[in-house]
Design a protein around this motif. Structure first.
Motif, PDB file in Angstrom:
ATOM      1  N   PHE A  66     -19.002  68.188 -86.310  1.00  8.96           N
ATOM      2  CA  PHE A  66     -17.628  68.616 -86.591  1.00  8.96           C
ATOM      3  C   PHE A  66     -16.717  67.438 -86.889  1.00  8.96           C
ATOM      4  O   PHE A  66     -16.073  67.383 -87.917  1.00  8.96           O
ATOM      5  N   ASP A  67     -16.656  66.462 -85.977  1.00 14.04           N
ATOM      6  CA  ASP A  67     -15.751  65.328 -86.158  1.00 14.04           C
ATOM      7  C   ASP A  67     -15.967  64.328 -85.023  1.00 14.04           C
ATOM      8  O   ASP A  67     -16.632  64.642 -84.032  1.00 14.04           O
ATOM      9  N   THR A  68     -15.363  63.146 -85.153  1.00 15.95           N
ATOM     10  CA  THR A  68     -15.409  62.116 -84.116  1.00 15.95           C
ATOM     11  C   THR A  68     -13.986  61.670 -83.812  1.00 15.95           C
ATOM     12  O   THR A  68     -13.161  61.554 -84.715  1.00 15.95           O
ATOM     13  N   SER A  69     -13.725  61.427 -82.532  1.00 20.09           N
ATOM     14  CA  SER A  69     -12.419  60.951 -82.082  1.00 20.09           C
ATOM     15  C   SER A  69     -12.639  59.718 -81.210  1.00 20.09           C
ATOM     16  O   SER A  69     -13.375  59.776 -80.226  1.00 20.09           O
ATOM     17  N   ASP A  70     -12.012  58.606 -81.583  1.00 15.78           N
ATOM     18  CA  ASP A  70     -12.057  57.397 -80.762  1.00 15.78           C
ATOM     19  C   ASP A  70     -10.763  57.333 -79.965  1.00 15.78           C
ATOM     20  O   ASP A  70      -9.674  57.508 -80.519  1.00 15.78           O
ATOM     21  N   HIS A  71     -10.892  57.082 -78.659  1.00 14.14           N
ATOM     22  CA  HIS A  71      -9.701  57.047 -77.813  1.00 14.14           C
ATOM     23  C   HIS A  71      -9.895  56.035 -76.684  1.00 14.14           C
ATOM     24  O   HIS A  71     -10.985  55.905 -76.154  1.00 14.14           O
ATOM     25  N   ARG A  72      -8.798  55.370 -76.327  1.00 11.51           N
ATOM     26  CA  ARG A  72      -8.818  54.428 -75.210  1.00 11.51           C
ATOM     27  C   ARG A  72      -8.104  55.062 -74.022  1.00 11.51           C
ATOM     28  O   ARG A  72      -6.962  55.490 -74.118  1.00 11.51           O
ATOM     29  N   TYR A  73      -8.836  55.156 -72.911  1.00 10.66           N
ATOM     30  CA  TYR A  73      -8.267  55.595 -71.637  1.00 10.66           C
ATOM     31  C   TYR A  73      -8.195  54.348 -70.767  1.00 10.66           C
ATOM     32  O   TYR A  73      -9.188  53.959 -70.167  1.00 10.66           O
ATOM     33  N   GLY A  74      -7.046  53.690 -70.748  1.00  5.93           N
ATOM     34  CA  GLY A  74      -6.909  52.447 -69.988  1.00  5.93           C
ATOM     35  C   GLY A  74      -7.864  51.404 -70.529  1.00  5.93           C
ATOM     36  O   GLY A  74      -7.816  51.054 -71.704  1.00  5.93           O
ATOM     37  N   GLU A  75      -8.756  50.922 -69.679  1.00 11.98           N
ATOM     38  CA  GLU A  75      -9.725  49.902 -70.074  1.00 11.98           C
ATOM     39  C   GLU A  75     -10.957  50.493 -70.768  1.00 11.98           C
ATOM     40  O   GLU A  75     -11.761  49.771 -71.322  1.00 11.98           O
ATOM     41  N   ARG A  76     -11.111  51.809 -70.686  1.00 13.26           N
ATOM     42  CA  ARG A  76     -12.310  52.450 -71.250  1.00 13.26           C
ATOM     43  C   ARG A  76     -12.054  52.973 -72.652  1.00 13.26           C
ATOM     44  O   ARG A  76     -11.094  53.696 -72.889  1.00 13.26           O
ATOM     45  N   GLN A  77     -12.928  52.597 -73.559  1.00 10.10           N
ATOM     46  CA  GLN A  77     -12.881  53.104 -74.932  1.00 10.10           C
ATOM     47  C   GLN A  77     -13.996  54.130 -75.068  1.00 10.10           C
ATOM     48  O   GLN A  77     -15.141  53.833 -74.741  1.00 10.10           O
ATOM     49  N   ILE A  78     -13.642  55.341 -75.516  1.00 11.09           N
ATOM     50  CA  ILE A  78     -14.690  56.336 -75.723  1.00 11.09           C
ATOM     51  C   ILE A  78     -14.724  56.776 -77.181  1.00 11.09           C
ATOM     52  O   ILE A  78     -13.712  56.728 -77.891  1.00 11.09           O
ATOM     53  N   GLN A  79     -15.896  57.164 -77.588  1.00  8.94           N
ATOM     54  CA  GLN A  79     -16.082  57.797 -78.890  1.00  8.94           C
ATOM     55  C   GLN A  79     -16.560  59.212 -78.588  1.00  8.94           C
ATOM     56  O   GLN A  79     -17.650  59.401 -78.042  1.00  8.94           O
ATOM     57  N   LEU A  80     -15.725  60.184 -78.905  1.00 10.41           N
ATOM     58  CA  LEU A  80     -16.043  61.588 -78.643  1.00 10.41           C
ATOM     59  C   LEU A  80     -16.571  62.209 -79.929  1.00 10.41           C
ATOM     60  O   LEU A  80     -15.868  62.260 -80.942  1.00 10.41           O
ATOM     61  N   ILE A  81     -17.812  62.658 -79.875  1.00 11.65           N
ATOM     62  CA  ILE A  81     -18.494  63.207 -81.043  1.00 11.65           C
ATOM     63  C   ILE A  81     -18.618  64.720 -80.848  1.00 11.65           C
ATOM     64  O   ILE A  81     -19.286  65.164 -79.911  1.00 11.65           O
ATOM     65  N   ALA A  82     -17.957  65.486 -81.719  1.00 13.31           N
ATOM     66  CA  ALA A  82     -17.943  66.944 -81.558  1.00 13.31           C
ATOM     67  C   ALA A  82     -18.917  67.621 -82.514  1.00 13.31           C
ATOM     68  O   ALA A  82     -19.029  67.244 -83.685  1.00 13.31           O
ATOM     69  N   TYR A  83     -19.603  68.627 -81.965  1.00 11.43           N
ATOM     70  CA  TYR A  83     -20.518  69.464 -82.741  1.00 11.43           C
ATOM     71  C   TYR A  83     -20.139  70.922 -82.564  1.00 11.43           C
ATOM     72  O   TYR A  83     -19.726  71.341 -81.478  1.00 11.43           O
ATOM     73  N   LEU A  84     -20.283  71.680 -83.626  1.00 19.53           N
ATOM     74  CA  LEU A  84     -20.148  73.122 -83.531  1.00 19.53           C
ATOM     75  C   LEU A  84     -21.424  73.655 -82.903  1.00 19.53           C
ATOM     76  O   LEU A  84     -22.515  73.136 -83.158  1.00 19.53           O
TER      77      LEU A  84
END
Length: 136
Positions: A66-84
């Motif tokens: 579906f899409d990817t979202s990169d986000h920083r939560y404080g010191e943690r960087q995440i890459q959220l990969i979404a699938y239908l």
């Protein structure tokens, strides 16, 4: 960067599964598309099948990126990969969440989502006719 997979799960009534993170956890009290961290060498699809079985006791079938979202939560960087994904079977039993809902695409805007999930809500809301799900 931590890679996390999220499932945008559609049921037979055309509603999407969302879950509210447990209080006391990272992003506690916020809604999300359920999923979890990828293990070493694991694909997002395999991760989602495993995580939804572990966290909610359900079986799903991921079928399209579906899409990817990169986000920083404080010191943690995440890459959220979404699938239908489609809901296959199982009674929902919550382990890492306080609540769940089956929401229409239009209802998603009524919930307070974790920041990394917000781009997915926006993308879904930009086309509420659910053409995203036409390939399942």
């Amino acid at each position: 960067m931590i890679q996390v997979a999220a499932a945008i799960i559609l049921n037979d009534e055309g509603r999407i599964l969302i879950a509210k993170r447990k209080q006391g956890k990272s992003q506690g009290g916020l809604w999300e598309f359920p999923g979890g961290k990828l293990e070493e060498g694991e694909s997002p699809e395999v991760c989602l099948i495993r995580e939804l079985q572990e966290e909610m006791n359900i079986n799903i079938s991921p079928y399209a990126y579906f899409d990817t979202s990169d986000h920083r939560y404080g010191e943690r960087q995440i890459q959220l990969i979404a699938y239908l994904a489609t809901y296959v079977s199982g009674e929902i039993v919550l382990h890492d969440h306080d609540e769940y809902r089956w929401a229409s695409i239009l209802e998603l805007a009524e919930f307070e989502f974790a920041p990394a999930d917000i781009p997915f809500v926006a993308k879904l809301g930009s086309n509420p006719s659910s053409e995203f799900f036409s390939c399942n």
